[in-house]
Design an enzyme around this catalytic site. Structure first.
Site, PDB file in Angstrom:
ATOM      1  N   VAL A 180      39.835  39.704  39.762  1.00  0.00           N
ATOM      2  CA  VAL A 180      40.537  40.498  38.741  1.00  0.00           C
ATOM      3  C   VAL A 180      40.102  40.080  37.325  1.00  0.00           C
ATOM      4  O   VAL A 180      39.889  38.902  37.047  1.00  0.00           O
ATOM      5  CB  VAL A 180      42.077  40.383  38.933  1.00  0.00           C
ATOM      6  CG1 VAL A 180      42.598  38.989  38.619  1.00  0.00           C
ATOM      7  CG2 VAL A 180      42.809  41.420  38.117  1.00  0.00           C
ATOM      8  N   HIS A 181      39.912  41.064  36.437  1.00  0.00           N
ATOM      9  CA  HIS A 181      39.514  40.778  35.052  1.00  0.00           C
ATOM     10  C   HIS A 181      40.006  41.872  34.116  1.00  0.00           C
ATOM     11  O   HIS A 181      40.088  43.029  34.486  1.00  0.00           O
ATOM     12  CB  HIS A 181      37.990  40.613  34.941  1.00  0.00           C
ATOM     13  CG  HIS A 181      37.205  41.747  35.539  1.00  0.00           C
ATOM     14  ND1 HIS A 181      37.038  41.887  36.904  1.00  0.00           N
ATOM     15  CD2 HIS A 181      36.568  42.785  34.972  1.00  0.00           C
ATOM     16  CE1 HIS A 181      36.318  42.969  37.142  1.00  0.00           C
ATOM     17  NE2 HIS A 181      36.015  43.545  35.985  1.00  0.00           N
ATOM     18  N   LEU A 182      40.313  41.435  32.919  1.00  0.00           N
ATOM     19  CA  LEU A 182      40.829  42.342  31.895  1.00  0.00           C
ATOM     20  C   LEU A 182      39.715  42.689  30.909  1.00  0.00           C
ATOM     21  O   LEU A 182      39.073  41.797  30.356  1.00  0.00           O
ATOM     22  CB  LEU A 182      41.975  41.634  31.155  1.00  0.00           C
ATOM     23  CG  LEU A 182      42.510  42.276  29.873  1.00  0.00           C
ATOM     24  CD1 LEU A 182      43.263  43.566  30.177  1.00  0.00           C
ATOM     25  CD2 LEU A 182      43.429  41.301  29.133  1.00  0.00           C
TER      26      LEU A 182
END
Ligand SMILES: [Zn+2]
Length: 180
Positions: free
Chosen positions: A118-120
């Site tokens: 997961v990454h923003l």
């Protein structure tokens, strides 16, 4: 030029990424400059996107290899968001954007380039920033361009980190004084 903002679809990533998770691979290596890692926090880090959709397109990610926000513990979540704050502050100071897009793609159908970690995305936006894309579409420009942005942003992350550290230390001092 509507396609300027399309980080939810990362068409280049599938063909050009090495096998394995780039977030895990790059954070385990020691060459932050080559890997465009700007900041390493306790649970989360900041990396420049190798395939930016605008100048200063950053990725904020936990070290933990999980595919979804709901798999992160509260401490990591907090650090992820605090790290995002640092990234926003640094970007504001260096690039003076008018606005930001922030977003997370979870799952391939949502457009995640690397769906298992997961990454923003943080993408600065400017009034009339559509002029920007022709530069980025010239692949020869990108490496120099990224390096130059890296050099501008890095000192800001160091400053921000010091400031945050100083604030924490001041708070800790106050707490220990209260205990006495
Ligand atoms: Zn990973």
């Amino acid at each position: 030029m509507k396609r300027l903002w399309a980080p939810w679809r990362m068409p280049y990533l599938k063909n050009s990424q090495p096998k394995g998770c780039i977030f895990c691979i790059k954070t385990k290596q020691n060459d932050d400059r080559a890997n465009l890692i700007l900041h390493r926090g306790r649970h989360a880090f900041v990396m420049m996107n190798l395939y930016p959709y605008s100048n200063g397109h950053l990725l904020v990610s936990p070290y933990r290899h999980v595919g979804s926000l709901e798999d992160l513990d509260p401490e990591t979540l907090t650090d992820l968001m605090r790290t995002a704050q640092r990234a926003l502050r640094a970007l504001r100071l260096v690039f003076r954007p008018d606005a930001f897009n922030l977003g997370i793609n979870q799952g391939r159908e949502a457009g995640a380039g690397i769906e298992s970690h997961v990454h923003l995305h943080i993408v600065p936006r400017w009034n009339g920033d559509t002029n920007f894309m022709p530069v980025l579409t010239d692949t020869r420009v990108i490496p120099e361009f990224l390096e130059s942005s890296y050099d501008k942003l890095l000192p800001l992350f160091q400053t921000v980190r010091k400031t945050a550290g100083a604030r924490r230390r001041a708070k800790a001092g106050k707490r220990s004084r209260l205990k006495q």
